[in-house]
Enzyme design. Structure first.
Site, mmCIF file in Angstrom:
data_model
loop_
_atom_site.group_PDB
_atom_site.id
_atom_site.type_symbol
_atom_site.label_atom_id
_atom_site.label_comp_id
_atom_site.label_asym_id
_atom_site.label_seq_id
_atom_site.Cartn_x
_atom_site.Cartn_y
_atom_site.Cartn_z
ATOM 1 N N THR A 1 -8.838 3.282 13.010
ATOM 2 C CA THR A 1 -9.231 3.928 13.988
ATOM 3 C C THR A 1 -10.737 3.253 14.627
ATOM 4 O OG1 THR A 1 -7.599 5.588 13.101
ATOM 5 C CG2 THR A 1 -9.195 6.153 15.025
ATOM 6 N N ALA B 1 -9.628 5.107 5.011
ATOM 7 C CA ALA B 1 -9.331 6.171 5.964
ATOM 8 C C ALA B 1 -10.664 7.242 5.916
ATOM 9 C CB ALA B 1 -8.004 7.092 5.621
ATOM 10 N N LYS C 1 0.911 -1.194 0.078
ATOM 11 C CA LYS C 1 -0.113 -0.044 -0.043
ATOM 12 C C LYS C 1 0.907 1.304 -0.069
ATOM 13 C CE LYS C 1 -2.915 2.503 2.896
ATOM 14 N NZ LYS C 1 -3.702 2.663 4.275
ATOM 15 N N GLY D 1 -8.092 8.725 10.659
ATOM 16 C CA GLY D 1 -8.182 8.711 12.014
ATOM 17 C C GLY D 1 -9.052 9.961 12.215
HETATM 18 C C1 LIG Z 1 -3.997 5.767 4.709
HETATM 19 C C2 LIG Z 1 -3.971 5.158 6.044
HETATM 20 O O1 LIG Z 1 -3.153 5.234 6.861
HETATM 21 C C3 LIG Z 1 -5.164 4.587 6.559
HETATM 22 O O2 LIG Z 1 -5.215 3.127 6.043
HETATM 23 C C4 LIG Z 1 -5.552 4.279 8.176
HETATM 24 O O3 LIG Z 1 -4.649 3.149 8.441
HETATM 25 C C5 LIG Z 1 -6.925 3.895 8.302
HETATM 26 O O4 LIG Z 1 -7.540 5.005 8.467
HETATM 27 P P1 LIG Z 1 -8.452 5.112 9.707
HETATM 28 O O5 LIG Z 1 -7.502 4.906 10.843
HETATM 29 O O6 LIG Z 1 -9.082 6.592 9.564
HETATM 30 O O7 LIG Z 1 -9.608 4.120 9.526
#
Ligand SMILES: CC(=O)[C@@H](O)[C@H](O)COP(=O)(O)O
Length: 255
Positions: free
Chosen positions: A206, A183, A96, A157
């Site tokens: 998160t 995300a 990724k 996050g």
């Molecule tokens: C791009 C990135 O680092 C995301 O994959 C993160 O790991 C997940 O985002 P959230 O914690 O907002 O779900």
């Protein structure tokens, strides 16, 4: 089936492994989610040192596809170096691509992401770039030959959910590779919405690791993603401006 390059998966939930209260809770959450792809930041782990504690210890690694990410990179060259490290560890040939352009918003740098993706494709990686929800950038990445595109729903996050559903739907509409919304997912309804928009999968971290009950939230996310996918396949009814009776009104007897 979710197909990414040569790989096939039954689950459409990709789970990030950061910020769990403990490895035990993380393992339980991973089990509850039934995710088959787990992501992790290469720079957070000493992948060559078996004695270092890390989340892999708790898991039967053979059950999962590990998706290392290049978190921490701010240039294409850094991302490529991190990807090579991950590949050398023998963990996986998928990567990724995460090249952050701004440390306050953690938004990806579009030009460096494009450059890193091109370099990694040339080296034979299965490339999944994390991008903004820019429609043209997604198109350019697709033309390069990436194996999936991972547009953000909102900042990492932030839990803000999908802030630009129109852009996401444009990206999905033009896609010939899987679109994995990544995300910013905050709640199960955000994940369902992503799937209803036509996303092939959702990556989140998160919302589960930071929940009061991460294990229950992992299950909720699994069910939400399945519900969204089923709803998409079933085909939602069109929205109408005015009411229409749910039961036929013809042939009503007079009273
Ligand atoms: C791009 C990135 O680092 C995301 O994959 C993160 O790991 C997940 O985002 P959230 O914690 O907002 O779900």
């Amino acid at each position: 089936m979710l197909k990414i390059g040569p790989y096939e998966f039954n689950s459409r939930l990709l789970l990030g492994t950061g910020k769990f209260p403990s490895f035990e809770i993380q393992k339980e959450a991973v089990d509850a989610s039934e995710a088959q792809i787990l992501t992790f930041a290469v720079r957070r782990m000493d992948i060559f040192e078996a004695t270092q504690p890390n989340f892999l210890e708790m898991l039967d690694v053979s059950k999962y596809t590990l998706l290392p990410n290049t978190a921490g990179a701010s240039t294409a060259e850094e991302a490529v170096r991190i990807a090579r490290l991950a590949k050398a560890s023998g963990l996986c040939d998928m990567i990724k691509v995460e090249v952050i352009g701004d440390w306050k918003t953690l938004l990806p740098d579009p030009l460096e992401t494009l450059k890193a993706s091109e370099m990694l494709l040339e080296e034979g990686f299965i490339v999944l770039p994390y991008t903004s929800d820019d429609v043209l950038l997604a198109k350019r990445l697709q033309e390069l030959g990436v194996h999936a595109i991972m547009p953000g729903a909102s900042p990492i996050g932030s839990g803000q959910g999908i802030i630009n559903p129109l852009n996401l739907s444009f990206i999905i509409e033009q896609a010939s590779v899987p679109i994995i919304v990544d995300a910013g997912i905050g709640s199960p309804s955000d994940a369902t919405f992503a799937m209803e928009l036509g996303a092939d999968a959702v990556l989140l971290n998160t919302a589960v690791s930071g929940a009061r009950d991460p294990v229950k939230m992992a299950l909720a996310m699994k069910l939400a993603i399945e519900a969204g996918r089923l709803g998409l396949e079933a085909g939602r009814i069109p929205k109408k401006r005015y009411a229409s009776a749910s039961s036929p009104t013809e042939g009503w007897s007079s009273i």
